[in-house]
Design a protein around this motif. Sequence first.
Motif, PDB file in Angstrom:
ATOM      1  N   PRO A  16      -1.457   3.447   5.679  1.00 12.06           N
ATOM      2  CA  PRO A  16      -0.610   3.335   6.876  1.00 12.06           C
ATOM      3  C   PRO A  16       0.699   2.590   6.594  1.00 12.06           C
ATOM      4  CG  PRO A  16      -2.884   2.792   7.387  1.00 12.06           C
ATOM      5  CD  PRO A  16      -2.828   2.997   5.917  1.00 12.06           C
ATOM      6  N   LYS A  17       0.645   1.572   5.736  1.00  6.06           N
ATOM      7  CA  LYS A  17       1.869   0.832   5.420  1.00  6.06           C
ATOM      8  C   LYS A  17       2.860   1.727   4.682  1.00  6.06           C
ATOM      9  CE  LYS A  17      -0.503  -3.551   4.783  1.00  6.06           C
ATOM     10  NZ  LYS A  17      -0.958  -4.498   3.778  1.00  6.06           N
ATOM     11  N   VAL A  18       2.324   2.573   3.805  1.00  9.73           N
ATOM     12  CA  VAL A  18       3.211   3.473   3.065  1.00  9.73           C
ATOM     13  C   VAL A  18       3.855   4.453   4.045  1.00  9.73           C
ATOM     14  CG1 VAL A  18       3.357   5.224   1.260  1.00  9.73           C
ATOM     15  CG2 VAL A  18       1.805   3.280   0.979  1.00  9.73           C
ATOM     16  N   LEU A  19       3.031   4.994   4.932  1.00  7.90           N
ATOM     17  CA  LEU A  19       3.551   5.970   5.895  1.00  7.90           C
ATOM     18  C   LEU A  19       4.610   5.335   6.788  1.00  7.90           C
ATOM     19  CD1 LEU A  19       0.296   7.877   6.871  1.00  7.90           C
ATOM     20  CD2 LEU A  19       2.092   8.554   5.262  1.00  7.90           C
ATOM     21  N   ALA A  20       4.354   4.068   7.198  1.00 11.91           N
ATOM     22  CA  ALA A  20       5.311   3.390   8.067  1.00 11.91           C
ATOM     23  C   ALA A  20       6.445   2.759   7.256  1.00 11.91           C
ATOM     24  CB  ALA A  20       4.589   2.328   8.879  1.00 11.91           C
ATOM     25  N   GLN A  21       6.330   2.827   5.933  1.00  5.91           N
ATOM     26  CA  GLN A  21       7.319   2.195   5.046  1.00  5.91           C
ATOM     27  C   GLN A  21       7.496   0.719   5.425  1.00  5.91           C
ATOM     28  OE1 GLN A  21       9.646   4.360   2.733  1.00  5.91           O
ATOM     29  NE2 GLN A  21       7.763   5.506   2.908  1.00  5.91           N
ATOM     30  N   GLN A  22       6.367   0.067   5.640  1.00  4.68           N
ATOM     31  CA  GLN A  22       6.425  -1.327   6.068  1.00  4.68           C
ATOM     32  C   GLN A  22       5.591  -2.204   5.157  1.00  4.68           C
ATOM     33  OE1 GLN A  22       5.182  -1.681  10.088  1.00  4.68           O
ATOM     34  NE2 GLN A  22       7.267  -1.426  10.859  1.00  4.68           N
ATOM     35  N   ASP A  23       6.105  -3.403   4.892  1.00 10.87           N
ATOM     36  CA  ASP A  23       5.341  -4.391   4.147  1.00 10.87           C
ATOM     37  C   ASP A  23       4.869  -3.821   2.799  1.00 10.87           C
ATOM     38  OD1 ASP A  23       4.149  -6.761   3.634  1.00 10.87           O
ATOM     39  OD2 ASP A  23       2.386  -6.402   4.891  1.00 10.87           O
ATOM     40  N   LEU A  24       5.783  -3.152   2.134  1.00 13.15           N
ATOM     41  CA  LEU A  24       5.395  -2.434   0.912  1.00 13.15           C
ATOM     42  C   LEU A  24       4.903  -3.376  -0.201  1.00 13.15           C
ATOM     43  CD1 LEU A  24       8.121   0.360   0.714  1.00 13.15           C
ATOM     44  CD2 LEU A  24       5.756   0.539   1.462  1.00 13.15           C
ATOM     45  N   GLY A  25       5.391  -4.627  -0.153  1.00  9.81           N
ATOM     46  CA  GLY A  25       4.987  -5.584  -1.190  1.00  9.81           C
ATOM     47  C   GLY A  25       3.503  -5.891  -1.153  1.00  9.81           C
ATOM     48  N   SER A  26       2.843  -5.636  -0.024  1.00  8.54           N
ATOM     49  CA  SER A  26       1.420  -5.958   0.036  1.00  8.54           C
ATOM     50  C   SER A  26       0.542  -4.723  -0.168  1.00  8.54           C
ATOM     51  CB  SER A  26       1.096  -6.622   1.379  1.00  8.54           C
ATOM     52  OG  SER A  26       1.201  -5.656   2.405  1.00  8.54           O
ATOM     53  N   VAL A  27       1.175  -3.578  -0.443  1.00  8.48           N
ATOM     54  CA  VAL A  27       0.368  -2.370  -0.689  1.00  8.48           C
ATOM     55  C   VAL A  27      -0.264  -2.478  -2.079  1.00  8.48           C
ATOM     56  CG1 VAL A  27       0.444   0.133  -1.000  1.00  8.48           C
ATOM     57  CG2 VAL A  27       1.829  -0.952   0.785  1.00  8.48           C
ATOM     58  N   ARG A  28      -1.559  -2.275  -2.119  1.00  9.77           N
ATOM     59  CA  ARG A  28      -2.275  -2.347  -3.399  1.00  9.77           C
ATOM     60  C   ARG A  28      -2.509  -0.944  -3.940  1.00  9.77           C
ATOM     61  NH1 ARG A  28      -2.115  -7.571  -5.232  1.00  9.77           N
ATOM     62  NH2 ARG A  28      -0.223  -7.618  -4.003  1.00  9.77           N
ATOM     63  N   ALA A  29      -2.480  -0.845  -5.266  1.00  9.24           N
ATOM     64  CA  ALA A  29      -2.669   0.456  -5.904  1.00  9.24           C
ATOM     65  C   ALA A  29      -4.059   0.550  -6.501  1.00  9.24           C
ATOM     66  CB  ALA A  29      -1.638   0.628  -7.005  1.00  9.24           C
ATOM     67  N   LEU A  30      -4.531   1.774  -6.650  1.00 10.76           N
ATOM     68  CA  LEU A  30      -5.783   1.993  -7.381  1.00 10.76           C
ATOM     69  C   LEU A  30      -5.426   2.028  -8.863  1.00 10.76           C
ATOM     70  CD1 LEU A  30      -7.412   4.627  -5.029  1.00 10.76           C
ATOM     71  CD2 LEU A  30      -8.144   2.262  -5.401  1.00 10.76           C
ATOM     72  N   ALA A  31      -4.824   0.927  -9.296  1.00 20.74           N
ATOM     73  CA  ALA A  31      -4.372   0.820 -10.687  1.00 20.74           C
ATOM     74  C   ALA A  31      -5.136  -0.308 -11.351  1.00 20.74           C
ATOM     75  CB  ALA A  31      -2.881   0.529 -10.729  1.00 20.74           C
ATOM     76  N   TYR A  32      -5.382  -0.151 -12.644  1.00 21.80           N
ATOM     77  CA  TYR A  32      -6.208  -1.125 -13.358  1.00 21.80           C
ATOM     78  C   TYR A  32      -5.732  -1.267 -14.792  1.00 21.80           C
ATOM     79  CZ  TYR A  32      -8.057   3.613 -13.476  1.00 21.80           C
ATOM     80  OH  TYR A  32      -8.155   4.979 -13.537  1.00 21.80           O
ATOM     81  N   ASP A  33      -5.972  -2.460 -15.330  1.00 23.87           N
ATOM     82  CA  ASP A  33      -5.664  -2.730 -16.743  1.00 23.87           C
ATOM     83  C   ASP A  33      -6.941  -3.194 -17.418  1.00 23.87           C
ATOM     84  OD1 ASP A  33      -3.011  -2.242 -16.364  1.00 23.87           O
ATOM     85  OD2 ASP A  33      -2.325  -4.282 -16.791  1.00 23.87           O
ATOM     86  N   VAL A  34      -7.065  -2.854 -18.686  1.00 25.13           N
ATOM     87  CA  VAL A  34      -8.137  -3.468 -19.461  1.00 25.13           C
ATOM     88  C   VAL A  34      -7.479  -4.486 -20.384  1.00 25.13           C
ATOM     89  CG1 VAL A  34      -8.226  -1.542 -21.140  1.00 25.13           C
ATOM     90  CG2 VAL A  34     -10.153  -3.090 -20.927  1.00 25.13           C
TER      91      VAL A  34
END
Length: 680
Positions: free
Chosen positions: A500-518
Amino acid sequence: MQLDFLGDLKRTHRNGELRASNEGERVTLMGWVNRRRDLGNLIFIDLRDRTGITQIVFDPDKKDVLEKAAQLRSEFVVAVTGRVKKREGNTINKKIATGEIEVVAEELRILNESKPVPFSPGEPDPAQLPNEEVRLKYRYLDLRRNEMQANIELRHKVALAIRNYLHSQGFFEIETPFMTRSTPEGARDYLVPSRVHPGQFYALPQSPQLFKQILMISGFDKYFQIVRCFRDEDLRADRQPEFTQIDLEMTYPQQESVFAVVEGFLKAAFSAAGVDLPTPFPRMTYDQAMQMYGSDKPDLRLPPMTDVKSAFTPEMMQTLGIAPGLPIVAIRVPKVGELSRKERDEIKPLFGERKDAKLFDDFKRLEKSWPDAVAKIRQLVDVPTSGRHSAEQSSAPTQDDLLVIVAGGAQPAEHKSEGGVKPEVKQHDHAVYNAAGALRVALGQKYAERHKLFAGDRKEASSYRWLWVTDFPMFEYDADGDRWAAAHHPFTSPHERDMPKVLAQQDLGSVRALAYDVVLNGTELGSGSIRIHRQDVQRQIFRALGMTEEEAKSRFGFFLEALEYGTPPHGGIALGLDRIVMILAGAMSLREVIPFPKTAKAVDLMVDAPTPVSEQQLIELDLAFPFDALARCSNCGKKWKIAGHLRTEVGVGKNFQCRACGSETQVVIQDNLSFAAEEG
Ligand code: ASP
């Protein structure tokens, strides 16, 4: 020198194979002369190949062979036929596997000679090696050394183990093109000019990212590739312009299914190097990693930081100039012991001059003014008040540990990304955590000799502290460009809950990704993500990144189109093979495990690349640029402008026949051709 032919002579054994049990056998060995000792009527050579060394003896029983052996020098290539003889008592060499025997030569063929070598591949003492430039220039000699042979063999075994494992899990190894177009990793591309399409370029891939995603759209289900990638970055000591990734992608995955595959192939790879890795690896979110380690690639060998804010009263913070809204953490480095004044002074430069964070390195002083607060800090960090000398875990707190505090300096202005409930670690806090995390690592390195937490045995699984870091931020704010950038790459999927934040283009800094590091021992070994498989979501992400539809189309149009034809959910990862082998080999540099590496200046010293190319090639590739020259006739004084694309074409320095008086004159370079020349 008279050289011999190999003819139909065949090796019966390799130089590392013969044992006492082969006594009396007639054998034929081939290899390089590693060392020669000439005692006049007895000559010994150590014959070397990939597998080891065998001692060969030439004795007066075969006088002609002995005389021939007198010509041998280091790195000559020979074939020796002779009989295996057991060595007597103190002539046995326990250091080498073939040390119980020698071969008494009956026939010698000198297959090739060698110029005197700039350094000996047989030199056992690394301190005697020349500098690295010489090693890289004569890489073929360097690679003959035992250590390099072992590193390259290890690399082969590790890669093979990974291939076998992935094959067993149903992955196909599929090649993707090297001559392609820009990929989304965001480093600078290496470009290849097209001759057929003048002025157009292929890019060498920074990774097979879009191809592997397209392979999922193409129905291959599970893909991997041990593949070369190219990034034109400023080279740090441990980077290479071309490097090898273990790259993979799979359909319908959860993060956990990717982790399981990676843990599986790493287990196989480490087992090929004799290390039995326990799996699964621990997991930690990005926020936890920042709070506890001040880094997104925590080195778990050192103790985590402790939140000690509760020990500070508002007055104390005010007196000390600490921003009350920011974190306060304690860093503990085990077993450092009492520091001298001078040693204490060396801590500050490690922290550096900063406005956003403050260092308190003198605990004793702090204790004088605020004994209760310091007692509370010790309690929080769990340092006992009377000495605990650990028969316990090697990093359990003791009074010998170094404790320093890092707190926030000035409270920064509101940051763009501040706002949502998640993440817990706000951008403001980052500066403090980052500063503390960097100091923690620097102190850990500085006192490595004392705490010995980095000195684990390479063969012991406990020396390898693995970690999955998950839930990375989706976007990074680029203050210079005043825009959001993809923290991983723009094909990474945001968390479903943050859509929803992405769709609203709001508070993008708190959007978490399904990204990972080993992460291994504080080094990021690989990263990956669950991808966006829906065109509508992809479009929103491009929009959030400030990319217009046209821009997105022109960069990734083919891929966006592919997404529209039934793309299954998919995800993957890529890990650096070079670094894994480097760690397993206990090597200090990637160059020790890459057969033909480049220097820190991106030069291949052996083949001498890069080089200028011929002007003819430049013309063919349409890379020749306009070049004007001036000819002045030394006889009649007339000036002529000569235009072309290249120096040689216009003939700078060459003779030129004056078109007015016909005499010979010389073409010179002239920067400013604005004055009147007679003819174009
Ligand atoms: N292509 C990415 C990289 O090379 C890895 C991935 O997302 O699989 O960093």
